[in-house]
Write a protein that holds these residues in place. Structure first.
Motif, PDB file in Angstrom:
ATOM      1  N   LEU A 211       0.829  -1.199   0.000  1.00  0.00           N
ATOM      2  CA  LEU A 211       0.000   0.000   0.000  1.00  0.00           C
ATOM      3  C   LEU A 211       0.866   1.253   0.000  1.00  0.00           C
ATOM      4  O   LEU A 211       0.638   2.185  -0.778  1.00  0.00           O
ATOM      5  N   ASN A 212       1.897   1.264   0.833  1.00  0.00           N
ATOM      6  CA  ASN A 212       2.743   2.450   0.929  1.00  0.00           C
ATOM      7  C   ASN A 212       3.637   2.635  -0.286  1.00  0.00           C
ATOM      8  O   ASN A 212       3.938   3.768  -0.664  1.00  0.00           O
ATOM      9  N   VAL A 213       4.035   1.557  -0.947  1.00  0.00           N
ATOM     10  CA  VAL A 213       4.780   1.688  -2.209  1.00  0.00           C
ATOM     11  C   VAL A 213       3.895   2.345  -3.255  1.00  0.00           C
ATOM     12  O   VAL A 213       4.321   3.253  -3.972  1.00  0.00           O
ATOM     13  N   GLU A 214       2.654   1.882  -3.340  1.00  0.00           N
ATOM     14  CA  GLU A 214       1.720   2.459  -4.309  1.00  0.00           C
ATOM     15  C   GLU A 214       1.434   3.929  -3.993  1.00  0.00           C
ATOM     16  O   GLU A 214       1.383   4.768  -4.887  1.00  0.00           O
ATOM     17  N   ARG A 215       1.276   4.246  -2.724  1.00  0.00           N
ATOM     18  CA  ARG A 215       1.035   5.637  -2.338  1.00  0.00           C
ATOM     19  C   ARG A 215       2.248   6.502  -2.659  1.00  0.00           C
ATOM     20  O   ARG A 215       2.099   7.648  -3.087  1.00  0.00           O
ATOM     21  N   ALA A 216       3.458   5.981  -2.475  1.00  0.00           N
ATOM     22  CA  ALA A 216       4.677   6.733  -2.799  1.00  0.00           C
ATOM     23  C   ALA A 216       4.739   7.019  -4.302  1.00  0.00           C
ATOM     24  O   ALA A 216       5.141   8.108  -4.706  1.00  0.00           O
ATOM     25  N   ARG A 217       4.334   6.045  -5.107  1.00  0.00           N
ATOM     26  CA  ARG A 217       4.305   6.255  -6.565  1.00  0.00           C
ATOM     27  C   ARG A 217       3.351   7.371  -6.952  1.00  0.00           C
ATOM     28  O   ARG A 217       3.564   8.066  -7.932  1.00  0.00           O
ATOM     29  N   GLN A 218       2.283   7.507  -6.186  1.00  0.00           N
ATOM     30  CA  GLN A 218       1.280   8.533  -6.463  1.00  0.00           C
ATOM     31  C   GLN A 218       1.609   9.861  -5.782  1.00  0.00           C
ATOM     32  O   GLN A 218       0.843  10.810  -5.882  1.00  0.00           O
ATOM     33  N   GLY A 219       2.715   9.898  -5.058  1.00  0.00           N
ATOM     34  CA  GLY A 219       3.115  11.112  -4.372  1.00  0.00           C
ATOM     35  C   GLY A 219       2.327  11.391  -3.102  1.00  0.00           C
ATOM     36  O   GLY A 219       2.299  12.532  -2.633  1.00  0.00           O
ATOM     37  N   GLU A 220       1.713  10.372  -2.541  1.00  0.00           N
ATOM     38  CA  GLU A 220       0.930  10.529  -1.323  1.00  0.00           C
ATOM     39  C   GLU A 220       1.728  10.039  -0.122  1.00  0.00           C
ATOM     40  O   GLU A 220       2.599   9.183  -0.260  1.00  0.00           O
ATOM     41  N   PRO A 221       1.437  10.552   1.064  1.00  0.00           N
ATOM     42  CA  PRO A 221       2.183  10.119   2.253  1.00  0.00           C
ATOM     43  C   PRO A 221       1.861   8.672   2.629  1.00  0.00           C
ATOM     44  O   PRO A 221       0.777   8.160   2.338  1.00  0.00           O
ATOM     45  N   ALA A 222       2.805   8.045   3.285  1.00  0.00           N
ATOM     46  CA  ALA A 222       2.641   6.667   3.731  1.00  0.00           C
ATOM     47  C   ALA A 222       1.589   6.580   4.830  1.00  0.00           C
ATOM     48  O   ALA A 222       1.335   7.551   5.548  1.00  0.00           O
ATOM     49  N   ILE A 223       0.999   5.422   4.960  1.00  0.00           N
ATOM     50  CA  ILE A 223       0.032   5.171   6.025  1.00  0.00           C
ATOM     51  C   ILE A 223       0.749   4.420   7.143  1.00  0.00           C
ATOM     52  O   ILE A 223       1.306   3.349   6.922  1.00  0.00           O
ATOM     53  N   SER A 224       0.741   4.995   8.314  1.00  0.00           N
ATOM     54  CA  SER A 224       1.371   4.371   9.484  1.00  0.00           C
ATOM     55  C   SER A 224       0.342   3.499  10.201  1.00  0.00           C
ATOM     56  O   SER A 224      -0.862   3.584   9.942  1.00  0.00           O
ATOM     57  N   LEU A 225       0.824   2.685  11.113  1.00  0.00           N
ATOM     58  CA  LEU A 225      -0.088   1.887  11.915  1.00  0.00           C
ATOM     59  C   LEU A 225      -0.987   2.779  12.773  1.00  0.00           C
ATOM     60  O   LEU A 225      -2.162   2.481  12.969  1.00  0.00           O
ATOM     61  N   ARG A 226      -0.435   3.876  13.255  1.00  0.00           N
ATOM     62  CA  ARG A 226      -1.232   4.806  14.064  1.00  0.00           C
ATOM     63  C   ARG A 226      -2.379   5.394  13.231  1.00  0.00           C
ATOM     64  O   ARG A 226      -3.529   5.457  13.679  1.00  0.00           O
ATOM     65  N   ARG A 227      -2.085   5.812  12.013  1.00  0.00           N
ATOM     66  CA  ARG A 227      -3.127   6.359  11.140  1.00  0.00           C
ATOM     67  C   ARG A 227      -4.156   5.273  10.805  1.00  0.00           C
ATOM     68  O   ARG A 227      -5.359   5.531  10.804  1.00  0.00           O
ATOM     69  N   MET A 228      -3.680   4.061  10.532  1.00  0.00           N
ATOM     70  CA  MET A 228      -4.591   2.956  10.234  1.00  0.00           C
ATOM     71  C   MET A 228      -5.504   2.696  11.427  1.00  0.00           C
ATOM     72  O   MET A 228      -6.700   2.458  11.259  1.00  0.00           O
ATOM     73  N   ALA A 229      -4.971   2.754  12.628  1.00  0.00           N
ATOM     74  CA  ALA A 229      -5.780   2.557  13.837  1.00  0.00           C
ATOM     75  C   ALA A 229      -6.847   3.639  13.950  1.00  0.00           C
ATOM     76  O   ALA A 229      -8.021   3.340  14.211  1.00  0.00           O
ATOM     77  N   ASP A 230      -6.459   4.881  13.737  1.00  0.00           N
ATOM     78  CA  ASP A 230      -7.407   5.995  13.829  1.00  0.00           C
ATOM     79  C   ASP A 230      -8.518   5.881  12.791  1.00  0.00           C
ATOM     80  O   ASP A 230      -9.682   6.123  13.092  1.00  0.00           O
ATOM     81  N   GLU A 231      -8.159   5.519  11.570  1.00  0.00           N
ATOM     82  CA  GLU A 231      -9.130   5.508  10.474  1.00  0.00           C
ATOM     83  C   GLU A 231      -9.941   4.217  10.383  1.00  0.00           C
ATOM     84  O   GLU A 231     -11.046   4.227   9.859  1.00  0.00           O
ATOM     85  N   SER A 232      -9.415   3.100  10.890  1.00  0.00           N
ATOM     86  CA  SER A 232     -10.107   1.819  10.740  1.00  0.00           C
ATOM     87  C   SER A 232     -10.951   1.447  11.953  1.00  0.00           C
ATOM     88  O   SER A 232     -11.861   0.637  11.847  1.00  0.00           O
ATOM     89  N   GLY A 233     -10.604   1.987  13.108  1.00  0.00           N
ATOM     90  CA  GLY A 233     -11.303   1.609  14.324  1.00  0.00           C
ATOM     91  C   GLY A 233     -10.702   0.400  15.010  1.00  0.00           C
ATOM     92  O   GLY A 233     -11.223  -0.082  16.009  1.00  0.00           O
ATOM     93  N   VAL A 234      -9.591  -0.112  14.476  1.00  0.00           N
ATOM     94  CA  VAL A 234      -8.868  -1.217  15.106  1.00  0.00           C
ATOM     95  C   VAL A 234      -7.815  -0.598  16.019  1.00  0.00           C
ATOM     96  O   VAL A 234      -7.104   0.328  15.613  1.00  0.00           O
ATOM     97  N   SER A 235      -7.691  -1.088  17.237  1.00  0.00           N
ATOM     98  CA  SER A 235      -6.760  -0.477  18.180  1.00  0.00           C
ATOM     99  C   SER A 235      -5.315  -0.628  17.711  1.00  0.00           C
ATOM    100  O   SER A 235      -4.963  -1.596  17.030  1.00  0.00           O
ATOM    101  N   LEU A 236      -4.508   0.319  18.076  1.00  0.00           N
ATOM    102  CA  LEU A 236      -3.101   0.320  17.696  1.00  0.00           C
ATOM    103  C   LEU A 236      -2.393  -0.916  18.235  1.00  0.00           C
ATOM    104  O   LEU A 236      -1.581  -1.526  17.532  1.00  0.00           O
ATOM    105  N   SER A 237      -2.710  -1.320  19.457  1.00  0.00           N
ATOM    106  CA  SER A 237      -2.041  -2.490  20.036  1.00  0.00           C
ATOM    107  C   SER A 237      -2.354  -3.759  19.244  1.00  0.00           C
ATOM    108  O   SER A 237      -1.486  -4.612  19.054  1.00  0.00           O
ATOM    109  N   VAL A 238      -3.576  -3.886  18.755  1.00  0.00           N
ATOM    110  CA  VAL A 238      -3.937  -5.046  17.935  1.00  0.00           C
ATOM    111  C   VAL A 238      -3.199  -4.995  16.600  1.00  0.00           C
ATOM    112  O   VAL A 238      -2.667  -6.003  16.134  1.00  0.00           O
TER     113      VAL A 238
END
Length: 91
Positions: A14-41
């Protein structure tokens, strides 16, 4: 462990594809915030230290990842047999 989570690989793709598009990488913290899955999980899944996962967690994670590209349960979870298990069942 015969079942493993491929979240590390999927997030890297996902982050390789986002880098190709010039978009910032998605971190686990961002994924937790946006998905509703806790960071620890997410960290446990990412590092392969998770012992069990709820269906609701898998649903949230797959729903989130499918916003970017198609990801199925078989992409996220892989079942691998060890050579010892194969030998034991052959006897």
């Amino acid at each position: 462990m015969p079942v493993s989570c491929q979240l590390r690989l999927i997030l890297a793709q996902l982050n390789v594809e986002r880098a190709r598009q010039g978009e910032p990488a998605i971190s686990l913290r961002r994924m937790a915030d946006e998905s509703g899955v806790s960071l620890s999980v997410l960290v446990a899944l990412h590092t392969g230290r998770s012992q069990r996962v709820d269906y609701a967690t898998l649903d949230r994670l797959l729903t989130y990842l499918n916003r970017f590209f198609p990801v199925s349960m078989s992409d996220l979870l892989a079942w691998e047999t060890s050579e010892d298990e194969v030998r034991a069942t052959a006897v």
